[in-house]
Motif scaffolding. Structure first.
Motif, PDB file in Angstrom:
ATOM      1  N   CYS A  38       1.104  -1.515  -0.032  1.00 54.35           N
ATOM      2  CA  CYS A  38       0.189   0.078  -0.143  1.00 54.35           C
ATOM      3  C   CYS A  38       0.848   1.285  -0.123  1.00 54.35           C
ATOM      4  O   CYS A  38       1.611   2.114   1.637  1.00 54.35           O
ATOM      5  CB  CYS A  38      -1.244  -0.380   1.109  1.00 54.35           C
ATOM      6  SG  CYS A  38      -1.949   1.179   1.666  1.00 54.35           S
ATOM      7  N   GLU A  39       1.054   1.743  -1.021  1.00 51.83           N
ATOM      8  CA  GLU A  39       1.624   3.159  -0.845  1.00 51.83           C
ATOM      9  C   GLU A  39       1.005   4.192  -0.696  1.00 51.83           C
ATOM     10  O   GLU A  39       1.837   5.106  -0.258  1.00 51.83           O
ATOM     11  CB  GLU A  39       2.142   4.012  -2.625  1.00 51.83           C
ATOM     12  CG  GLU A  39       3.335   2.522  -2.993  1.00 51.83           C
ATOM     13  CD  GLU A  39       3.641   2.447  -4.264  1.00 51.83           C
ATOM     14  OE1 GLU A  39       3.398   3.975  -4.880  1.00 51.83           O
ATOM     15  OE2 GLU A  39       3.875   1.700  -5.251  1.00 51.83           O
ATOM     16  N   LYS A  40      -0.632   4.162  -0.694  1.00 51.97           N
ATOM     17  CA  LYS A  40      -1.252   5.103  -0.222  1.00 51.97           C
ATOM     18  C   LYS A  40      -2.333   5.026   0.076  1.00 51.97           C
ATOM     19  O   LYS A  40      -3.130   4.740  -0.762  1.00 51.97           O
ATOM     20  CB  LYS A  40      -1.212   6.416  -1.696  1.00 51.97           C
ATOM     21  CG  LYS A  40      -2.260   8.205  -0.985  1.00 51.97           C
ATOM     22  CD  LYS A  40      -2.387   8.764  -1.709  1.00 51.97           C
ATOM     23  CE  LYS A  40      -2.759   9.699  -1.147  1.00 51.97           C
ATOM     24  NZ  LYS A  40      -3.393  11.048  -2.306  1.00 51.97           N
ATOM     25  N   LEU A  41      -3.181   4.893   1.073  1.00 50.97           N
ATOM     26  CA  LEU A  41      -4.323   5.023   1.614  1.00 50.97           C
ATOM     27  C   LEU A  41      -5.315   5.421   0.903  1.00 50.97           C
ATOM     28  O   LEU A  41      -5.348   6.980   0.517  1.00 50.97           O
ATOM     29  CB  LEU A  41      -4.163   5.131   3.328  1.00 50.97           C
ATOM     30  CG  LEU A  41      -3.966   3.849   4.083  1.00 50.97           C
ATOM     31  CD1 LEU A  41      -4.049   3.904   5.940  1.00 50.97           C
ATOM     32  CD2 LEU A  41      -4.252   2.505   4.437  1.00 50.97           C
ATOM     33  N   PRO A  42      -6.744   5.270   0.843  1.00 49.11           N
ATOM     34  CA  PRO A  42      -7.253   3.239   1.320  1.00 49.11           C
ATOM     35  C   PRO A  42      -6.927   2.450   0.042  1.00 49.11           C
ATOM     36  O   PRO A  42      -7.280   1.343  -0.305  1.00 49.11           O
ATOM     37  CB  PRO A  42      -8.325   3.650   2.078  1.00 49.11           C
ATOM     38  CG  PRO A  42      -8.600   4.666   0.456  1.00 49.11           C
ATOM     39  CD  PRO A  42      -7.672   5.639   0.296  1.00 49.11           C
ATOM     40  N   TYR A  43      -5.621   2.173  -0.437  1.00 54.29           N
ATOM     41  CA  TYR A  43      -5.844   1.549  -2.373  1.00 54.29           C
ATOM     42  C   TYR A  43      -4.296   0.826  -1.735  1.00 54.29           C
ATOM     43  O   TYR A  43      -3.291   1.693  -1.448  1.00 54.29           O
ATOM     44  CB  TYR A  43      -6.012   2.209  -2.952  1.00 54.29           C
ATOM     45  CG  TYR A  43      -7.641   2.540  -2.645  1.00 54.29           C
ATOM     46  CD1 TYR A  43      -8.445   1.595  -3.115  1.00 54.29           C
ATOM     47  CD2 TYR A  43      -7.694   4.305  -3.155  1.00 54.29           C
ATOM     48  CE1 TYR A  43      -9.967   2.290  -3.361  1.00 54.29           C
ATOM     49  CE2 TYR A  43      -8.758   4.304  -3.262  1.00 54.29           C
ATOM     50  CZ  TYR A  43     -10.126   3.499  -2.871  1.00 54.29           C
ATOM     51  OH  TYR A  43     -11.177   4.137  -2.665  1.00 54.29           O
TER      52      TYR A  43
END
Length: 180
Positions: A38-43
């Protein structure tokens, strides 16, 4: 309120493994999330395996990415619930043994490597001639099916059930695969 797998992961302190269930799945089904990218929440991407009735399962093997890469489908959808009391196998050795057994035991999507139905999937051969699969279970030493495959095949033809003797032989072969 349902969340996606990444929000659940974040909410439990970014620890793995953990168990989740999609909203439309039955109580007997869940997925164990083993790894998150996960580099950037929420994906991101969530990797793991399906469980049915407390046993590792090939139930969702129809999804090629889940089958080949362990990438859980729809992990970013807001349809997931954290399963707090799920028993999760944290023993890596046992998990590796299970994978080894699954690699030898065939699902309905596995291709046959022998006989007159060579190159066909188990499902295709079964639908063409269900007795061929019974014969293979009885006579081909290294041929065995996952329990889920047996269950799915029985549901494909109205009134068809594998004889108990064949199920016992298949179960014995599964145990031998696990010991190899």
């Amino acid at each position: 309120m349902s969340l996606n797998i990444f929000e659940i992961w974040d909410g439990i302190g970014r620890q793995t493994p953990f168990a989740v269930r999609r909203d439309h799945w039955g109580e007997e089904q869940h997925a164990v999330v083993e790894r998150i990218e996960c580099e950037k929440l929420p994906y991101g991407k969530a990797f793991g395996y399906p469980v049915v009735n407390g046993q590792n399962s090939d139930r969702f093997e129809y999804d090629e990415q889940w089958r080949n890469e362990k990438l859980i489908p729809c992990c970013g959808c807001y349809q997931w619930t954290f399963i707090e009391d799920a028993e999760i196998n944290k023993d890596k050795k046992l998990s590796d043994q299970y994978r080894k057994r699954l690699n030898k035991a065939l699902s309905i999507f596995s291709k046959l490597t022998f006989g007159k139905h060579k190159g066909y999937t188990v499902e295709q051969a079964f639908l063409q001639n269900n007795q061929y699969i019974e014969w293979a279970l009885l006579n081909v030493e290294k041929f065995c099916l996952t329990k889920e495959a047996i269950h799915l095949l029985e549901g494909m033809v109205a009134g068809f059930k594998f004889p108990d003797q064949i199920k016992r032989i298949n179960d014995q072969k599964l145990l031998l695969c696990l010991k190899e």
